[in-house]
Design an enzyme around this catalytic site. Structure first.
Site, PDB file in Angstrom:
ATOM      1  CG  HIS A 109       0.059  -0.212   2.736  1.00 16.18           C
ATOM      2  ND1 HIS A 109       0.288   1.139   3.196  1.00 16.18           N
ATOM      3  CD2 HIS A 109       0.193  -1.209   3.611  1.00 16.18           C
ATOM      4  CE1 HIS A 109       0.812   0.953   4.127  1.00 16.18           C
ATOM      5  NE2 HIS A 109       0.641  -0.686   4.526  1.00 16.18           N
ATOM      6  CG  ASP A 110      -0.439   4.426   1.522  1.00 15.18           C
ATOM      7  OD1 ASP A 110      -1.158   5.076   1.127  1.00 15.18           O
ATOM      8  OD2 ASP A 110      -0.387   3.605   2.325  1.00 15.18           O
ATOM      9  N   GLY A 117       5.300  -1.305   2.346  1.00 10.08           N
ATOM     10  CA  GLY A 117       4.310  -0.107   2.348  1.00 10.08           C
ATOM     11  C   GLY A 117       5.191   1.317   2.727  1.00 10.08           C
TER      12      GLY A 117
END
Length: 263
Positions: free
Chosen positions: A121-122, A139
């Site tokens: 994520h991100d 992440g």
């Protein structure tokens, strides 16, 4: 119109460009957007608020856009954007963003994500990036353009890898890798410059020699790193490739700079 296999499931609301091909047993979620000429070979899933650029191919058992593997995620309206002409091989997983990281994960154009690689994520991944088999990006990782990561390597959360850098297979990267650098080992250390990559991409001999000299000065024994940065900046004030490295160090991040083993 595209070619959708009768066993595929395309939920109402999904947006499909011209010439999209969706093979057997694929699933496309209601908020997904597939650009012109995209292909899901078979058994692939595109979920969530995911946008995929034209001509990207996704192979079996890839999981694209499912909920982030972040225990703090509470269903916020985050997104995943993948560029054009990407190759996403078997078993690849890519997660959307979270509230704690800007609500978006971005993968650039012309990327090759080989079997069982993972983008957390991100993350922000540049153009022409290659992730070999079983690469793991935690992440909030940032990869610049033309980065190559060898098989089985792992990059810790919030780490940055600069453009044209190379990370060797099975490396454990816990610090930022400078542009044009080469990181090897577990835990990874800076092992020089990605000379082969620079030559293959047409960098001039003068630029390569200048980068080599700047590298030696940056990681010399005298003074602090920031003192050496300013010395190198003065000597190479008109050379863009060296200034890119210096800017990367000056901007900084949440991780230290990966250095040579002897530094």
């Amino acid at each position: 119109m595209g070619d959708i296999h009768p066993t595929a499931i395309v939920e109402s609301g999904a947006s499909l460009g011209e010439g999209v091909r969706i093979g057997p047993f694929c699933m496309v979620g209601s908020e997904a957007v597939l650009g012109d000429g995209c292909e899901l070979v078979s058994h692939a899933v595109v979920a969530g608020r995911t946008t995929i650029g034209p001509r990207t191919r996704i192979f079996p058992f890839a999981s694209i856009g499912h909920q982030p593997q972040d225990l703090k995620f509470r269903g916020e309206a985050s997104t995943l954007t993948i560029g054009s002409d990407c190759l996403i091989r078997e078993g690849v997983t890519i997660n959307p963003g979270t509230e704690g990281g800007g609500l978006e994960t971005v993968v650039g154009n012309h990327c090759a994500l080989l079997a069982n690689s993972h983008i957390g994520h991100d993350c922000h991944v540049g153009d022409h990036v290659v992730l070999s088999n079983n690469v793991m990006l935690a992440g909030h990782v940032t990869l610049g353009d033309y980065v190559i990561v060898g098989g089985g390597a792992a990059i810790i959360q919030f780490a940055r890898v600069g453009s044209h850098a190379f990370v060797g297979g099975l490396s454990g990267v816990e610090n930022d890798v400078i542009p044009y650098g080469m990181a090897l080992g577990n835990r990874a250390h800076l092992a020089g410059l990605n000379i082969v990559g620079l030559q293959r991409r047409g960098f001039s001999r003068e630029d390569i020699h200048s980068l080599r000299r700047a590298y030696r000065l940056l990681f010399a024994a005298e003074g602090t790193l920031m003192e050496r940065v300013e010395d190198v900046a003065a000597e190479f004030d008109k050379l863009a490739v060296v200034q890119e490295v210096l800017d990367f160090i000056r901007v900084g991040g949440k991780r230290a700079i990966c250095t040579p083993r002897e530094a």
